[in-house]
Design a protein around this motif. Sequence first.
Motif, short mmCIF file in Angstrom:
data_model
loop_
_atom_site.label_atom_id
_atom_site.label_comp_id
_atom_site.label_asym_id
_atom_site.label_seq_id
_atom_site.Cartn_x
_atom_site.Cartn_y
_atom_site.Cartn_z
N GLN A 116 0.91 -1.31 0.16
CA GLN A 116 0.03 -0.24 0.11
C GLN A 116 0.83 1.31 -0.10
O GLN A 116 1.96 1.28 0.57
N ASP A 117 0.47 2.30 -0.78
CA ASP A 117 1.02 3.65 -0.91
C ASP A 117 1.13 4.37 0.65
O ASP A 117 1.94 4.95 0.82
N LYS A 118 0.06 4.14 1.24
CA LYS A 118 -0.31 4.73 2.42
C LYS A 118 -0.83 3.82 3.48
O LYS A 118 -1.71 3.09 3.22
N VAL A 119 -0.04 3.83 4.63
CA VAL A 119 -0.53 2.76 5.63
C VAL A 119 -1.06 3.29 6.78
O VAL A 119 -0.38 4.40 7.34
N THR A 120 -2.08 2.65 7.49
CA THR A 120 -2.71 3.01 8.66
C THR A 120 -2.49 1.83 9.64
O THR A 120 -3.16 0.55 9.03
N ALA A 121 -1.97 1.90 10.62
CA ALA A 121 -1.79 0.57 11.35
C ALA A 121 -1.81 0.90 13.11
O ALA A 121 -1.06 1.75 13.38
N LYS A 122 -2.56 0.22 13.83
CA LYS A 122 -2.49 0.26 14.93
C LYS A 122 -1.60 -0.73 15.62
O LYS A 122 -1.98 -2.09 15.39
N THR A 123 -0.61 -0.33 16.34
CA THR A 123 0.47 -1.40 16.77
C THR A 123 0.60 -1.12 18.33
O THR A 123 0.49 -0.03 19.02
N ARG A 124 0.98 -2.43 18.87
CA ARG A 124 1.62 -2.34 20.36
C ARG A 124 3.06 -1.99 20.54
O ARG A 124 3.51 -1.46 21.44
N PHE A 125 3.94 -2.51 19.68
CA PHE A 125 5.31 -2.31 19.94
C PHE A 125 6.28 -1.41 19.05
O PHE A 125 7.28 -1.32 19.22
N ARG A 126 5.34 -0.61 18.41
CA ARG A 126 6.06 0.72 17.86
C ARG A 126 5.06 1.75 17.50
O ARG A 126 3.77 1.26 17.79
N PRO A 127 5.45 2.92 17.41
CA PRO A 127 4.30 4.01 17.23
C PRO A 127 3.40 3.63 16.15
O PRO A 127 3.75 3.07 15.05
N GLU A 128 2.35 3.94 16.38
CA GLU A 128 1.16 3.68 15.15
C GLU A 128 1.41 4.54 14.08
O GLU A 128 1.93 5.58 14.17
N LEU A 129 0.79 4.11 12.86
CA LEU A 129 1.00 4.70 11.63
C LEU A 129 -0.60 5.10 11.09
O LEU A 129 -1.38 4.36 11.36
N THR A 130 -0.52 6.36 10.58
CA THR A 130 -1.38 7.08 10.14
C THR A 130 -1.05 7.55 8.99
O THR A 130 -0.61 8.73 8.72
N ASP A 131 -1.94 7.14 7.66
CA ASP A 131 -1.60 7.45 6.49
C ASP A 131 -0.08 7.68 5.99
O ASP A 131 0.38 8.89 5.32
N ALA A 132 0.76 6.80 6.55
CA ALA A 132 2.05 6.84 6.49
C ALA A 132 2.49 6.55 5.15
O ALA A 132 2.18 5.63 4.70
N GLU A 133 3.48 7.12 4.72
CA GLU A 133 4.04 6.86 3.25
C GLU A 133 5.39 6.35 3.72
O GLU A 133 6.12 7.01 4.56
N VAL A 134 6.17 5.29 2.90
CA VAL A 134 7.41 4.66 3.19
C VAL A 134 7.85 4.63 1.93
O VAL A 134 7.62 3.99 1.19
N TRP A 135 9.27 5.18 2.06
CA TRP A 135 10.03 5.11 0.71
C TRP A 135 11.32 4.35 0.94
O TRP A 135 11.78 4.37 2.00
N PRO A 136 11.75 3.79 -0.28
CA PRO A 136 11.52 3.83 -1.62
C PRO A 136 10.17 2.62 -1.70
O PRO A 136 10.02 1.90 -0.98
N ARG A 137 9.22 3.15 -2.85
CA ARG A 137 8.33 1.90 -2.96
C ARG A 137 8.89 0.89 -3.64
O ARG A 137 10.09 0.90 -4.19
N PRO A 138 8.15 -0.44 -3.64
CA PRO A 138 8.75 -1.44 -3.97
C PRO A 138 9.18 -1.81 -5.43
O PRO A 138 8.59 -1.17 -6.52
N TYR A 139 10.06 -2.54 -5.59
CA TYR A 139 10.53 -3.15 -7.01
C TYR A 139 9.58 -4.46 -7.33
O TYR A 139 8.72 -4.27 -8.08
#
Length: 360
Positions: free
Chosen positions: A146-169
Amino acid sequence: MKFLAITLIVHRPDPVTAVHKPTHDRFREVLDNALLAEELGFDGFGVGERHERPFISSSPTVVLSHIAALTRRVRLFTAVTTLSLLDPVRAYEDYATLDHLAEGRLELIIGKGNGAAQRELFHVTPEDQWDRNAESYEVFRQIWRQDKVTAKTRFRPELTDAEVWPRPYQQPVRVWHGSATSRESVDLAARYGDPLFSANVTHPIEPYAELIRHYRERWEHYGHDPADIAVGAGTAGLLVTRTSQDALEVYRPIFEANLEFQRRFGLPVVFETLEDFVERSSALIGSPQQVIEKVHRYHEQFGHTVLHLHADASGLTDTQHRDSLELFQAEVAPVLRREIPDPPFPWGPVLPVTEEPAHV
């Protein structure tokens, strides 16, 4: 059947000569073995990840990136990526970058890892390691797709519409789940329809066969097509010689040195004699025909289509190690490739069907 050469980059004295190579030389040996694996026609080369002695494989992305620059064809595996210890966002960034540099030759084998020292180093407990592994994998998997990620997590800070680069090959990279004894890893693999890689190095065949049967049951429980199952399996050692007598003679001092090491450090001893080790462990020690027959015996229990072998000499001389690998590729691998099927997916980059696969 496909064949991988794998190293955990163990760094301890040679079991026979007691020579302890400098760290720099040990890394150079890993690179040389990767080049040898490609030269001899292996389908993949794997590098482990450990964060405790006697391993120096704490940075597999760095090692694999260097191997990617030296090779052109062989697929690159992690063995295993210890996701229970890692931030899945940072792990994605490293591996997505590596996969671009390798032109889509990367495959991951993930696992929770083992060893008290590395758990303590990363403040992971025996109680939460499985939850960490599952959460990290689920976030890692989501980021890859996914280009933008939202995830409720216990073991790291939660993600809200997060973009992570580089996008995959690769879209996405193939992830295998490594399992030694745990049903948790098996169930996670089956739930997501991912391939399984059985460690298959410490015990006789029975506990590993039981876990693989459980994987197949859970795979169908989650509604996946049994025809899509892919299983890989490890081996406890490799020495292929012209006769079984030669193999026993050459391997005996290695086995006895390893047995003494296990007893000195209070490690559990499963096989008390070389003859028992050759007969009941997953080690492939003997003539080409003996090795072929043993792989078939395991295949009857596992149904595996990928096999990993030791990339390291592990007590053999360089000449003995190369001769063994050459004989395996000349007389064992062709028979097993003909008689045992490949995994049920293309052995190449995972790309959208609208794109032409890159030449690797």
